[in-house]
Design an enzyme around this catalytic site. Structure first.
Site, mmCIF file in Angstrom:
data_model
loop_
_atom_site.group_PDB
_atom_site.id
_atom_site.type_symbol
_atom_site.label_atom_id
_atom_site.label_comp_id
_atom_site.label_asym_id
_atom_site.label_seq_id
_atom_site.Cartn_x
_atom_site.Cartn_y
_atom_site.Cartn_z
ATOM 1 N N THR A 37 0.965 -1.233 0.244
ATOM 2 C CA THR A 37 -0.072 0.244 -0.070
ATOM 3 C C THR A 37 0.502 1.394 -0.023
ATOM 4 O O THR A 37 2.209 1.577 -1.117
ATOM 5 C CB THR A 37 -1.065 -0.127 1.116
ATOM 6 O OG1 THR A 37 -0.301 0.257 2.898
ATOM 7 C CG2 THR A 37 -1.830 -1.161 0.761
ATOM 8 N N GLU A 87 0.837 -3.314 4.417
ATOM 9 C CA GLU A 87 0.597 -2.124 4.733
ATOM 10 C C GLU A 87 1.053 -0.780 5.113
ATOM 11 O O GLU A 87 2.260 -0.727 4.828
ATOM 12 C CB GLU A 87 -1.235 -2.009 5.767
ATOM 13 C CG GLU A 87 -1.837 -2.445 5.863
ATOM 14 C CD GLU A 87 -2.983 -1.479 4.469
ATOM 15 O OE1 GLU A 87 -2.543 -0.210 4.992
ATOM 16 O OE2 GLU A 87 -3.598 -1.472 4.099
ATOM 17 N N HIS A 88 0.069 0.260 4.925
ATOM 18 C CA HIS A 88 0.693 1.711 5.064
ATOM 19 C C HIS A 88 2.288 2.104 6.044
ATOM 20 O O HIS A 88 2.435 1.198 7.186
ATOM 21 C CB HIS A 88 0.115 2.334 5.205
ATOM 22 C CG HIS A 88 -0.727 2.785 6.648
ATOM 23 N ND1 HIS A 88 0.191 3.718 8.102
ATOM 24 C CD2 HIS A 88 -1.588 1.936 6.818
ATOM 25 C CE1 HIS A 88 -0.844 3.278 8.903
ATOM 26 N NE2 HIS A 88 -2.168 2.173 8.475
ATOM 27 N N ASP A 89 2.792 3.004 5.890
ATOM 28 C CA ASP A 89 4.124 3.018 6.886
ATOM 29 C C ASP A 89 4.774 2.520 7.205
ATOM 30 O O ASP A 89 6.077 2.425 8.632
ATOM 31 C CB ASP A 89 3.274 3.681 8.359
ATOM 32 C CG ASP A 89 2.682 5.348 7.958
ATOM 33 O OD1 ASP A 89 3.082 5.809 6.710
ATOM 34 O OD2 ASP A 89 1.321 5.182 8.169
ATOM 35 N N ASN A 105 2.667 0.397 10.550
ATOM 36 C CA ASN A 105 3.216 0.916 11.128
ATOM 37 C C ASN A 105 4.388 -0.111 11.442
ATOM 38 O O ASN A 105 4.631 -0.136 12.955
ATOM 39 C CB ASN A 105 2.815 2.180 12.000
ATOM 40 C CG ASN A 105 1.778 2.932 11.480
ATOM 41 O OD1 ASN A 105 1.547 2.668 11.659
ATOM 42 N ND2 ASN A 105 3.191 3.758 11.139
#
Ligand code: UDP
Length: 220
Positions: free
Chosen positions: A124, A142-144, A162
């Site tokens: 993502t 996923e993000h970050d 994260n």
């Protein structure tokens, strides 16, 4: 097709390599490169050919006349990938990233050289990934997230947002990594192994193996 054309290799002609080869072939097909410019490189295969592609040794690959040589290392063991990446670089072979067509990469994804993204992998947004990453079938990031070098995802890894994964970590089939927080990521330490199906709810120290739900360090 001769020396004026590049030569491409999938390094490793075993299980991983045979899964990467069709993805590599499809990429070259889309670019109009004939399949005979794509070979397996393997240091110990007894066969001359598998699934319609020649298998040659490292020295033969490097010696074969071509304007450029490219290789993707299709071996699941990250330490082996590091060793072979060095060998290839010293011989002037360029790292090659192979992506299945059915992958999704969203915004601000930085993907290091020599990666393999298998079918149905999703990366993502706002993700940084190091060199020679392997993301097997149906895995997502996923993000970050920040992922180091020579990290390996078996199939269906669910890496939520994260999360930091340090170099040489191995994440087993179907593992779930809980989402971290901005500024307080969940961290998978360098060289750690996450067992298949593990549900990782807190950071994992470097070098250990964790299994189960919730994941705990495996006593040896
Ligand atoms: N291999 C190689 N050079 C090396 C290490 C491994 O050519 O320095 C080859 C090995 O001969 C085998 C493949 O890489 O054909 C690794 O296969 P394995 O089944 O161990 O792993 P996987 O394909 O599951 O990653």
């Amino acid at each position: 097709m001769t020396a004026s054309n590049p030569l491409f290799a999938v390094y490793g002609a075993s299980g991983c390599g045979r899964g990467v080869m069709p993805l590599a072939r499809a990429m070259l097909e889309r670019a109009g490169v004939p399949a005979e410019r794509l070979v397996f490189v393997d240091d110990s295969s007894a066969q001359a050919e598998v699934n319609g592609h020649r298998i040659i040794g490292f020295d033969a690959f490097v010696a074969e006349s071509a304007v450029e040589h490219y290789a993707v290392i299709a071996i699941a063991d990250g330490a082996t990938r590091e060793r072979l990446a060095l060998r290839l670089a010293e011989a002037g072979v360029k790292p090659w990233t192979v992506r299945a067509r059915e992958t999704v990469e969203m915004d601000q994804v930085v993907l290091g050289e020599g990666a393999v993204l298998s079918p149905f992998v999703t990366l993502t947004s706002n993700i940084t990934i190091g060199k020679h990453f392997h993301a097997n079938l149906y895995s997502y990031v996923e993000h970050d997230c920040v992922i180091g070098d020579f990290v390996t995802f078996a199939p269906a890894v669910r890496c939520n947002g994260n999360v930091v994964i340090e170099d040489h970590a191995y994440i087993g089939t179907g593992a779930i990594l809980r989402q971290g927080k901005p500024g307080a990521p969940l961290v998978i330490g360098r060289g750690a192994v996450v067992g298949m199906g593990a549900v990782v709810t807190k950071s994992v120290p470097p070098g250990v193996t964790v299994v189960g739900n919730p994941a705990r360090v495996l006593d040896r």
